[in-house]
Design an enzyme around this catalytic site. Structure first.
Site, PDB file in Angstrom:
ATOM      1  N   ASP A 134      42.428  21.704  47.069  1.00 57.38           N
ATOM      2  CA  ASP A 134      42.094  22.393  45.827  1.00 57.38           C
ATOM      3  C   ASP A 134      42.147  21.360  44.721  1.00 57.38           C
ATOM      4  O   ASP A 134      43.029  20.513  44.706  1.00 57.38           O
ATOM      5  CB  ASP A 134      43.103  23.515  45.541  1.00 57.38           C
ATOM      6  N   ARG A 184      48.258  24.014  41.762  1.00 59.72           N
ATOM      7  CA  ARG A 184      48.218  24.894  42.932  1.00 59.72           C
ATOM      8  C   ARG A 184      48.710  24.175  44.190  1.00 59.72           C
ATOM      9  O   ARG A 184      49.472  24.691  44.979  1.00 59.72           O
ATOM     10  CB  ARG A 184      46.794  25.426  43.125  1.00 59.72           C
ATOM     11  N   THR A 212      32.105  32.287  42.978  1.00 61.70           N
ATOM     12  CA  THR A 212      30.678  32.336  42.636  1.00 61.70           C
ATOM     13  C   THR A 212      30.480  33.443  41.605  1.00 61.70           C
ATOM     14  O   THR A 212      30.159  34.578  41.957  1.00 61.70           O
ATOM     15  CB  THR A 212      29.790  32.612  43.867  1.00 61.70           C
ATOM     16  N   THR A 221      30.770  34.227  48.531  1.00 57.61           N
ATOM     17  CA  THR A 221      29.623  35.137  48.472  1.00 57.61           C
ATOM     18  C   THR A 221      28.540  34.515  47.601  1.00 57.61           C
ATOM     19  O   THR A 221      28.829  34.076  46.488  1.00 57.61           O
ATOM     20  CB  THR A 221      30.053  36.473  47.830  1.00 57.61           C
ATOM     21  N   LYS A 249      26.012  40.283  53.203  1.00 57.72           N
ATOM     22  CA  LYS A 249      27.253  40.325  52.421  1.00 57.72           C
ATOM     23  C   LYS A 249      27.042  41.005  51.063  1.00 57.72           C
ATOM     24  O   LYS A 249      27.797  41.897  50.658  1.00 57.72           O
ATOM     25  CB  LYS A 249      27.775  38.896  52.227  1.00 57.72           C
ATOM     26  N   ASN A 304      28.691  44.909  49.473  1.00 58.24           N
ATOM     27  CA  ASN A 304      29.383  45.200  48.219  1.00 58.24           C
ATOM     28  C   ASN A 304      28.536  46.075  47.296  1.00 58.24           C
ATOM     29  O   ASN A 304      29.062  46.903  46.554  1.00 58.24           O
ATOM     30  CB  ASN A 304      29.791  43.899  47.523  1.00 58.24           C
ATOM     31  N   CYS A 355      34.486  41.013  42.996  1.00 55.95           N
ATOM     32  CA  CYS A 355      33.398  41.079  43.976  1.00 55.95           C
ATOM     33  C   CYS A 355      32.411  42.180  43.642  1.00 55.95           C
ATOM     34  O   CYS A 355      31.240  41.931  43.372  1.00 55.95           O
ATOM     35  CB  CYS A 355      33.979  41.338  45.356  1.00 55.95           C
ATOM     36  N   TYR A 398      43.237  45.693  38.872  1.00 55.46           N
ATOM     37  CA  TYR A 398      41.941  46.338  39.101  1.00 55.46           C
ATOM     38  C   TYR A 398      42.011  47.432  40.149  1.00 55.46           C
ATOM     39  O   TYR A 398      41.098  48.253  40.239  1.00 55.46           O
ATOM     40  CB  TYR A 398      40.849  45.310  39.403  1.00 55.46           C
ATOM     41  N   ARG A 430      41.775  40.668  37.414  1.00 58.23           N
ATOM     42  CA  ARG A 430      40.425  40.221  37.059  1.00 58.23           C
ATOM     43  C   ARG A 430      39.467  41.393  36.878  1.00 58.23           C
ATOM     44  O   ARG A 430      39.351  42.252  37.743  1.00 58.23           O
ATOM     45  CB  ARG A 430      39.884  39.277  38.150  1.00 58.23           C
TER      46      ARG A 430
HETATM   47  N1  SAJ Z   1      37.088  51.929  43.418  1.00 56.22           N
HETATM   48  C1  SAJ Z   1      36.796  53.195  42.916  1.00 56.22           C
HETATM   49  N2  SAJ Z   1      36.598  54.215  43.789  1.00 56.22           N
HETATM   50  C2  SAJ Z   1      36.692  54.053  45.137  1.00 56.22           C
HETATM   51  C3  SAJ Z   1      36.989  52.770  45.641  1.00 56.22           C
HETATM   52  C4  SAJ Z   1      37.177  51.723  44.762  1.00 56.22           C
HETATM   53  O1  SAJ Z   1      36.707  53.405  41.705  1.00 56.22           O
HETATM   54  O2  SAJ Z   1      36.520  55.032  45.851  1.00 56.22           O
HETATM   55  C5  SAJ Z   1      37.309  50.803  42.498  1.00 56.22           C
HETATM   56  C6  SAJ Z   1      38.680  50.141  42.657  1.00 56.22           C
HETATM   57  O3  SAJ Z   1      39.655  50.807  41.927  1.00 56.22           O
HETATM   58  C7  SAJ Z   1      38.420  48.737  42.126  1.00 56.22           C
HETATM   59  C8  SAJ Z   1      36.969  48.481  42.541  1.00 56.22           C
HETATM   60  O4  SAJ Z   1      36.424  49.749  42.831  1.00 56.22           O
HETATM   61  O5  SAJ Z   1      38.504  48.686  40.715  1.00 56.22           O
HETATM   62  C9  SAJ Z   1      36.789  47.566  43.724  1.00 56.22           C
HETATM   63  O6  SAJ Z   1      37.806  47.777  44.700  1.00 56.22           O
HETATM   64  P1  SAJ Z   1      37.562  47.841  46.258  1.00 56.22           P
HETATM   65  O7  SAJ Z   1      38.862  48.127  46.893  1.00 56.22           O
HETATM   66  O8  SAJ Z   1      36.451  48.760  46.571  1.00 56.22           O
HETATM   67  O9  SAJ Z   1      37.006  46.413  46.629  1.00 56.22           O
HETATM   68  P2  SAJ Z   1      37.502  44.877  46.420  1.00 56.22           P
HETATM   69  O10 SAJ Z   1      36.744  44.310  45.257  1.00 56.22           O
HETATM   70  O11 SAJ Z   1      38.971  44.752  46.395  1.00 56.22           O
HETATM   71  O12 SAJ Z   1      36.955  44.206  47.771  1.00 56.22           O
HETATM   72  C10 SAJ Z   1      35.587  44.318  48.141  1.00 56.22           C
HETATM   73  C11 SAJ Z   1      35.490  44.740  49.606  1.00 56.22           C
HETATM   74  N3  SAJ Z   1      34.102  45.120  49.919  1.00 56.22           N
HETATM   75  C12 SAJ Z   1      33.814  46.325  50.458  1.00 56.22           C
HETATM   76  O13 SAJ Z   1      34.634  47.171  50.669  1.00 56.22           O
HETATM   77  C13 SAJ Z   1      32.371  46.543  50.801  1.00 56.22           C
HETATM   78  C14 SAJ Z   1      35.984  43.612  50.495  1.00 56.22           C
HETATM   79  O14 SAJ Z   1      35.780  43.918  51.854  1.00 56.22           O
HETATM   80  C15 SAJ Z   1      35.229  42.312  50.172  1.00 56.22           C
HETATM   81  O15 SAJ Z   1      35.727  41.235  50.926  1.00 56.22           O
HETATM   82  C16 SAJ Z   1      35.448  41.998  48.714  1.00 56.22           C
HETATM   83  O16 SAJ Z   1      34.938  43.082  47.930  1.00 56.22           O
HETATM   84  C17 SAJ Z   1      34.723  40.699  48.395  1.00 56.22           C
HETATM   85  O17 SAJ Z   1      35.419  39.679  48.219  1.00 56.22           O
HETATM   86  O18 SAJ Z   1      33.504  40.648  48.395  1.00 56.22           O
END
Ligand code: SAJ
Length: 407
Positions: free
Chosen positions: A29, A34, A80, A116, A201, A205, A255, A314, A322
């Site tokens: 890194d 870190r 990214t 990604t 990918k 998302n 993401c 978040y 973030r």
């Molecule tokens: N959220 C809602 N309602 C829901 C689910 C989530 O409002 O029903 C909100 C959460 O509170 C949060 C945001 O969406 O603010 C995103 O949270 P998340 O848990 O859905 O996803 P991330 O960002 O933590 O991780 C996602 C994942 N992608 C998918 O589920 C398709 C993870 O597998 C990926 O690796 C990650 O993005 C990434 O790095 O791309």
């Protein structure tokens, strides 16, 4: 030898996972701090099971450095973001990382991009860099894309169990990288082309973003109609082919609010649904603020300083803030001059990052009359009794006491 470049949310667990499973691995890194933290035995992030993995990896001799080392495989896991105006991917960190490994890599080594990226990024930004160095792709150096899929809060489990996608120019290289990931990954690993891996990918998302946007839009419609959106979604989801996610105060993290913009940026005339979904989710923090003031009016609360926001991260049970909906709400409030008066508390955030931030649940609750639940941390679920004398606006649908306001 594997050199993982970028020791953040994805790179670090990946490095430790490989090392713990006997792969000879070094993490790089460019942030000296870190690397030093890791070398003195501390982890820069909290994640269940990460500490055990770290100890195991240390036993197996994992190294952390700011140097790029000679290796046969490089795993690039750097951020990214997207460019604010054009919404296109900002590949500059990936490009810098690739430029850093090219002078040291062995002939025939494989550079695997885990970050990604939008479809076509590797063709547009990475191949020309390699050619610039006079190297022949497929001979001097090989390229692969293994987009990460793990969810913060459950990363270690998902690293072990999720299926994965590996894109490569040459199927033989794809299989070679598959064997490397097979050291720890128990899921199915699909080998495909680089462009298909890039696209799949971003599509994953974006699917989640659209589904959440649908839930959020339904919440607004149901509020207008005096219907309980959670009941509606529960009933609709009984249909075998319906699976609507949950409404919430917005979509944060690094993401889901970012990746769909890559598609909008690259295909503006083809991305109506994707763009609209992004806009719906991005407007949720503002919508929630409107609902907070509605609740304040209904309950006769005039003093903003008696309002408390529970949750800064978040999502639940992570320490990552973030792009969090709460931070978006606070910056919006700041524009309306009363941002510094709302009280904030989050059990996962030890450091002071916003004004009026509390670090003790009881003290926070004492200071407010209206509690706005913005994150469904385990802590508040276990302390629901403490909300009994409060007015509660629950954007996560976890509080079951009488008189609670929901989205
Ligand atoms: N959220 C809602 N309602 C829901 C689910 C989530 O409002 O029903 C909100 C959460 O509170 C949060 C945001 O969406 O603010 C995103 O949270 P998340 O848990 O859905 O996803 P991330 O960002 O933590 O991780 C996602 C994942 N992608 C998918 O589920 C398709 C993870 O597998 C990926 O690796 C990650 O993005 C990434 O790095 O791309």
């Amino acid at each position: 030898m594997v050199n993982v470049v970028g020791l953040g949310y994805i790179g670090l667990p990946t490095l430790l996972m490989m090392a713990a499973h006997g792969v000879e691995a070094v993490g790089t890194d460019y942030k000296r701090e870190r690397v030093e933290t890791l070398n003195v035995g501390q982890l820069p992030l909290k994640e269940e099971g990460l500490e055990e993995l770290y100890q195991e990896a240390r036993k197996n001799g994992v190294l952390f450095t700011t140097e790029y080392v000679k290796a046969d495989t490089y795993i690039i896991s750097v951020p990214t973001p997207y460019e604010e105006i054009t919404k296109k991917v900002d590949a500059s960190y990936v490009v810098t990382a690739v430029r850093s490994v090219l002078p040291v890599c062995d002939k025939g080594s494989v550079i695997v991009i885990e970050s990604t990226v939008s479809p076509g990024t590797i063709d547009t930004y990475i191949r020309p860099v390699i050619q610039e160095y006079g190297l022949v792709i497929g001979e001097d150096v090989h390229l692969a894309h293994a987009p990460e899929r793990i969810i913060p809060g459950n990363m270690i489990y998902e690293l072990l169990h999720n299926d994965r996608t590996i894109g490569a120019d040459d199927p033989v290289i794809g299989e070679k990288i598959k064997s490397l990931y097979s050291f720890f990954c128990q899921g199915t690993i699909t080998v495909t082309s680089i462009r298909a891996a890039e696209m799949s990918k971003v599509v994953e998302n974006t699917f989640r973003d659209i589904n959440i946007a649908y839930a959020n839009e339904l919440a607004r419609i149901c509020h207008e109609q005096d219907l309980d959106v959670y009941e509606i979604i529960r009933i609709a989801n009984q249909h075998p082919r319906v699976n609507i996610l949950s409404p919430g105060p917005g979509v944060g993290g690094h993401c889901i609010p970012i990746d769909p913009w890559f598609l909008v940026g690259d295909f503006p005339s083809l991305t109506h649904v994707i763009k609209a979904a992004r806009e719906v989710n991005d407007s949720m923090p503002e919508y929630v603020l409107g609902r907070v003031s509605e609740v304040m009016n209904q309950c006769g609360i005039e003093d903003v300083s008696r309002v408390g926001f529970y949750g800064l991260t978040y999502k639940a049970d992570v320490d990552d803030v973030r792009d969090s909906p709460t931070l978006q709400m606070l910056s919006s409030l700041k524009r309306h001059l009363c941002g510094n008066r709302v009280k904030i508390y989050d059990p996962m955030v030890d450091r002071d990052i916003v004004p009026n931030q509390y670090h003790n649940l009881d003290e926070f609750l004492q200071a407010v009359d209206l509690v706005v639940i913005l994150v469904d941390h385990q802590e508040i679920k276990e302390n629901m009794d403490k909300l009994e004398n409060k007015i509660v606006f629950d954007t996560r649908h976890i509080c079951r006491q009488d008189g609670v306001y929901y989205l």
